[in-house]
Scaffold this motif. Sequence first.
Motif, mmCIF file in Angstrom:
data_model
loop_
_atom_site.group_PDB
_atom_site.id
_atom_site.type_symbol
_atom_site.label_atom_id
_atom_site.label_comp_id
_atom_site.label_asym_id
_atom_site.label_seq_id
_atom_site.Cartn_x
_atom_site.Cartn_y
_atom_site.Cartn_z
ATOM 1 N N SER A 170 0.828 -1.192 0.000
ATOM 2 C CA SER A 170 0.000 0.000 0.000
ATOM 3 C C SER A 170 0.871 1.253 0.000
ATOM 4 O O SER A 170 1.974 1.268 0.545
ATOM 5 N N ALA A 171 0.366 2.315 -0.619
ATOM 6 C CA ALA A 171 1.124 3.553 -0.729
ATOM 7 C C ALA A 171 1.217 4.248 0.628
ATOM 8 O O ALA A 171 0.247 4.291 1.388
ATOM 9 N N ILE A 172 2.384 4.773 0.935
ATOM 10 C CA ILE A 172 2.596 5.523 2.174
ATOM 11 C C ILE A 172 2.252 6.984 1.925
ATOM 12 O O ILE A 172 2.760 7.606 0.992
ATOM 13 N N LEU A 200 8.210 3.032 22.884
ATOM 14 C CA LEU A 200 7.283 3.015 21.753
ATOM 15 C C LEU A 200 7.931 2.264 20.593
ATOM 16 O O LEU A 200 9.033 2.610 20.168
ATOM 17 N N GLU A 201 7.278 1.240 20.110
ATOM 18 C CA GLU A 201 7.796 0.460 18.994
ATOM 19 C C GLU A 201 6.751 0.373 17.896
ATOM 20 O O GLU A 201 5.553 0.313 18.175
ATOM 21 N N GLY A 202 7.195 0.377 16.668
ATOM 22 C CA GLY A 202 6.262 0.295 15.549
ATOM 23 C C GLY A 202 6.961 -0.143 14.285
ATOM 24 O O GLY A 202 8.172 -0.394 14.274
ATOM 25 N N ARG A 203 6.199 -0.206 13.235
ATOM 26 C CA ARG A 203 6.726 -0.665 11.955
ATOM 27 C C ARG A 203 6.058 0.106 10.829
ATOM 28 O O ARG A 203 4.833 0.308 10.848
ATOM 29 N N ILE A 204 6.853 0.561 9.887
ATOM 30 C CA ILE A 204 6.342 1.294 8.732
ATOM 31 C C ILE A 204 6.533 0.413 7.501
ATOM 32 O O ILE A 204 7.657 0.045 7.160
ATOM 33 N N GLN A 205 5.439 0.085 6.857
ATOM 34 C CA GLN A 205 5.473 -0.760 5.666
ATOM 35 C C GLN A 205 4.675 -0.103 4.547
ATOM 36 O O GLN A 205 3.665 0.553 4.800
ATOM 37 N N GLY A 206 5.137 -0.279 3.349
ATOM 38 C CA GLY A 206 4.378 0.247 2.228
ATOM 39 C C GLY A 206 5.260 0.606 1.050
ATOM 40 O O GLY A 206 6.428 0.217 0.972
ATOM 41 N N ARG A 207 4.674 1.369 0.146
ATOM 42 C CA ARG A 207 5.358 1.757 -1.072
ATOM 43 C C ARG A 207 5.459 3.275 -1.130
ATOM 44 O O ARG A 207 4.467 3.986 -0.966
#
Length: 221
Positions: free
Chosen positions: A55-57, A103-110
């Motif tokens: 998915s687009a960021i 705080l932890e997270g993940r950024i995924q995409g295009r």
Amino acid sequence: MKFSTAIKTEMKEADMDNRAWKVCTRAAVAIAVSAMTLATGAVAAAAPVSAPSSSAIDVTHGQFDLVLPNGRVANSIAADEVTAFHGFSTFQSLTIQSQGFDLEGRIQGRLRSYNFKSLWQVYNLPSSSGWKVWVLSFKKDTSQSVLKETFRSEQLIDVTIDIKFKVSAANLRGVSTLRIGFETLRLNFNGTTKDFTVVNGASGGAKDQDNNDVPVDFEPV
């Protein structure tokens, strides 16, 4: 009679201990849930479970500041020169509802962008180098011949992003909102503008509600 009273007393004490244990257990569970909610919220905001990794960021660009070559002022830049600007681009905006937790997270995409690695190759820089290193080389580049050629040939590409981030609890004190993102170099040449978002650990960071820098650790997945 005394024996019966003693039994009742022991049962009462045991019941009180049992109630105290249940209270402690509920408190521990509440703390665990609070921590889990914060961590899960970050992941959900950064990359919703329902959203595919392709998915687009949605990137939001902030203010861009002019990068001046060494010994130059803004009105001395010639029309046929490449001008460069830099600005912080937000990938994710998070609301901090609890304090005292990492705080932890993940950024995924295009990401749709021009390839910053091409700009790095102009000055023979490793792609892991931060944007400030590129700026130092740009400021010393008097001919810009290779840079101009690279600028002309660059086309928009889709960059696959999959990055984990972590912000320590100590750096979140007093923070109510947090913007996670990366630096973008905006180049202009002969009326054409191209944005190169620098997605590497050395060029990433975060801003709080007052636009102050907040340290972030990035790790490619």
